[in-house]
Motif scaffolding. Structure first.
Motif, PDB file in Angstrom:
ATOM      1  N   LYS A  43       6.767 -11.567  -3.572  1.00 36.08           N
ATOM      2  CA  LYS A  43       6.967 -10.165  -3.227  1.00 36.08           C
ATOM      3  C   LYS A  43       6.334  -9.268  -4.278  1.00 36.08           C
ATOM      4  O   LYS A  43       6.572  -9.411  -5.476  1.00 36.08           O
ATOM      5  CB  LYS A  43       8.465  -9.864  -3.138  1.00 36.08           C
ATOM      6  CG  LYS A  43       8.789  -8.428  -2.751  1.00 36.08           C
ATOM      7  CD  LYS A  43      10.292  -8.219  -2.651  1.00 36.08           C
ATOM      8  CE  LYS A  43      10.628  -6.791  -2.239  1.00 36.08           C
ATOM      9  NZ  LYS A  43      12.091  -6.582  -2.107  1.00 36.08           N
ATOM     10  N   THR A  44       5.495  -8.357  -3.837  1.00 32.60           N
ATOM     11  CA  THR A  44       4.856  -7.370  -4.711  1.00 32.60           C
ATOM     12  C   THR A  44       4.887  -6.022  -3.991  1.00 32.60           C
ATOM     13  O   THR A  44       5.310  -5.933  -2.828  1.00 32.60           O
ATOM     14  CB  THR A  44       3.392  -7.750  -5.018  1.00 32.60           C
ATOM     15  OG1 THR A  44       2.628  -7.704  -3.806  1.00 32.60           O
ATOM     16  CG2 THR A  44       3.302  -9.155  -5.624  1.00 32.60           C
ATOM     17  N   ASP A  45       4.408  -4.997  -4.674  1.00 36.17           N
ATOM     18  CA  ASP A  45       4.354  -3.680  -4.039  1.00 36.17           C
ATOM     19  C   ASP A  45       3.477  -3.718  -2.784  1.00 36.17           C
ATOM     20  O   ASP A  45       3.775  -3.042  -1.792  1.00 36.17           O
ATOM     21  CB  ASP A  45       3.800  -2.644  -5.026  1.00 36.17           C
ATOM     22  CG  ASP A  45       4.777  -2.362  -6.163  1.00 36.17           C
ATOM     23  OD1 ASP A  45       5.976  -2.674  -6.010  1.00 36.17           O
ATOM     24  OD2 ASP A  45       4.330  -1.843  -7.210  1.00 36.17           O
ATOM     25  N   LYS A  46       2.394  -4.502  -2.833  1.00 32.15           N
ATOM     26  CA  LYS A  46       1.493  -4.612  -1.689  1.00 32.15           C
ATOM     27  C   LYS A  46       1.948  -5.675  -0.692  1.00 32.15           C
ATOM     28  O   LYS A  46       1.400  -5.765   0.409  1.00 32.15           O
ATOM     29  CB  LYS A  46       0.075  -4.931  -2.171  1.00 32.15           C
ATOM     30  CG  LYS A  46      -0.577  -3.812  -2.974  1.00 32.15           C
ATOM     31  CD  LYS A  46      -1.999  -4.187  -3.360  1.00 32.15           C
ATOM     32  CE  LYS A  46      -2.676  -3.064  -4.132  1.00 32.15           C
ATOM     33  NZ  LYS A  46      -4.082  -3.408  -4.519  1.00 32.15           N
ATOM     34  N   ASN A  47       2.922  -6.477  -1.089  1.00 29.74           N
ATOM     35  CA  ASN A  47       3.411  -7.552  -0.223  1.00 29.74           C
ATOM     36  C   ASN A  47       4.942  -7.517  -0.188  1.00 29.74           C
ATOM     37  O   ASN A  47       5.620  -8.430  -0.671  1.00 29.74           O
ATOM     38  CB  ASN A  47       2.920  -8.918  -0.746  1.00 29.74           C
ATOM     39  CG  ASN A  47       3.247 -10.060   0.188  1.00 29.74           C
ATOM     40  OD1 ASN A  47       3.050  -9.956   1.408  1.00 29.74           O
ATOM     41  ND2 ASN A  47       3.736 -11.159  -0.361  1.00 29.74           N
ATOM     42  N   ILE A  65      10.554 -12.684  -7.216  1.00 34.67           N
ATOM     43  CA  ILE A  65      10.209 -13.576  -8.318  1.00 34.67           C
ATOM     44  C   ILE A  65      11.400 -14.430  -8.736  1.00 34.67           C
ATOM     45  O   ILE A  65      11.239 -15.562  -9.209  1.00 34.67           O
ATOM     46  CB  ILE A  65       9.674 -12.759  -9.526  1.00 34.67           C
ATOM     47  CG1 ILE A  65       9.142 -13.694 -10.618  1.00 34.67           C
ATOM     48  CG2 ILE A  65      10.741 -11.832 -10.065  1.00 34.67           C
ATOM     49  CD1 ILE A  65       7.938 -14.509 -10.222  1.00 34.67           C
ATOM     50  N   ALA A 113       2.350 -17.371  -6.589  1.00 31.40           N
ATOM     51  CA  ALA A 113       1.806 -16.117  -7.106  1.00 31.40           C
ATOM     52  C   ALA A 113       0.315 -15.935  -6.860  1.00 31.40           C
ATOM     53  O   ALA A 113      -0.241 -14.888  -7.203  1.00 31.40           O
ATOM     54  CB  ALA A 113       2.090 -16.019  -8.608  1.00 31.40           C
ATOM     55  N   ASP A 145      -2.793 -14.999  -4.744  1.00 28.11           N
ATOM     56  CA  ASP A 145      -3.076 -14.157  -3.578  1.00 28.11           C
ATOM     57  C   ASP A 145      -4.324 -14.689  -2.870  1.00 28.11           C
ATOM     58  O   ASP A 145      -5.417 -14.692  -3.442  1.00 28.11           O
ATOM     59  CB  ASP A 145      -3.290 -12.706  -4.016  1.00 28.11           C
ATOM     60  CG  ASP A 145      -3.364 -11.740  -2.845  1.00 28.11           C
ATOM     61  OD1 ASP A 145      -3.605 -12.173  -1.705  1.00 28.11           O
ATOM     62  OD2 ASP A 145      -3.200 -10.518  -3.078  1.00 28.11           O
TER      63      ASP A 145
END
Length: 304
Positions: A158-162, A168, A233, A235
């Motif tokens: 999970k990230t800001d773009k995903n 994490i 992690a 991409d």
């Protein structure tokens, strides 16, 4: 004693005893490995004859996890190559290089060493990331078709773009459990979410659990630990955008390891020409729990 002398001694002894003489042929040793340019031994299996199919396995498994598909395809007119990723199974356990770029380069060197062309390349789970990164780094000059099975691309974390990815903390928990007692971790994964054995009414297979645990424990401790970051992690968005060959995506809609929305559905959006097959109620480990369905779908896709 050389071979000729050995044959004379055996033949002479046999004549004295009145038995038929047999010539001695030396045994030849063959090893199913290639050595990469950075000195890592990669074990592989090469089954059957026909158009080439290469299968890349998941974490923390080995090429043995593909045996149902490899047996089926090799029995139906294909040459099937499966390899143990560096640090896994019977391959070397290097301290460094446990990342997707190295995994993809190792895969490329297996394909090159065996001079495989017009390859249909499939990846399960982490192996799907390996396949995607192979295409991103090495192109599709040797590739005929592509397949992503319960695969991690485009991005698990999970990230800001995903925002649909997993936090994490999930992967930090895997790392902590691996350091604390990785044998227990592998048993817990296999007896729970991997095969969906934690679902009400599930028919539990101790054999599947044992096979997962055994393959996991064959992997190097450091290699399997590092691979958690590699599969979670990395991409693969830009890699998927370079897929220019017929592509099959297969995923279970009850996958508790690699949730379908952030993986198969997102991958389909990046590879619009791909055929997406969703297995209703299927868990992550559908190559075992739904092996007949998967075998038939892969075979039909290869023959299409």
């Amino acid at each position: 004693m050389n071979r000729a002398r050995l044959n004379r001694v055996i033949n002479s002894s046999s004549r004295e005893k009145g038995v038929e003489t047999v010539s001695v042929t030396p045994v030849k040793a063959t090893v199913s490995t290639i050595t990469t340019r950075d000195g890592v031994a990669i074990y592989f299996k090469d089954w059957g004859r026909g158009p080439a199919v290469v299968l890349s396995h998941g974490w923390p498994l080995s090429s043995d996890s593909w045996e149902s598909q490899a047996f089926h395809l090799a029995s139906n007119g294909f040459r099937v190559v499966t390899h143990d990723r560096r640090g896994h199974g019977r391959s070397s356990q290097p301290w460094d290089g446990n990342d997707m770029d190295h995994y993809a380069d190792d895969l490329a060197q297996v394909i090159e060493a065996l001079d495989l062309r017009d390859v249909s390349l499939f990846g399960f789970s982490t192996g799907g990331g390996e396949v995607a990164r192979y295409v991103g780094r090495h192109g599709t000059g040797r590739i005929k078709k592509l397949g992503l099975i319960s695969a991690v691309p485009p991005l698990m974390l999970k990230t800001d773009k995903n925002p649909g990815g997993l936090p994490i903390e999930v992967f930090d928990g895997l790392r902590a459990a691996s350091l604390a007692d990785r044998s227990k971790l592998y048993r817990d994964i296999a007896s729970g979410p991997f095969f969906g054995f934690n679902r009400p009414g599930a028919t539990v297979s101790q054999g599947m659990i044992d096979a997962f645990w055994l393959q996991g424990m064959q992997a190097g401790h450091k290699n399997a630990y590092d691979s958690i970051a590699a599969f979670s992690a990395t991409d693969f968005t830009e890699d998927l955008k370079t897929f220019d060959r017929p592509t099959l995506i297969v995923h279970g809609d009850d996958d508790q390891i690699v949730p379908i929305d952030a993986s198969a559905h997102a991958a389909k959006a990046l590879v619009p020409h791909a055929v997406l097959k969703v297995y209703a109620g299927a868990p992550h480990g559908l190559a075992d729990t739904h092996k007949d369905q998967l075998n038939n779908d892969i075979l039909a896709f290869l023959k299409s």
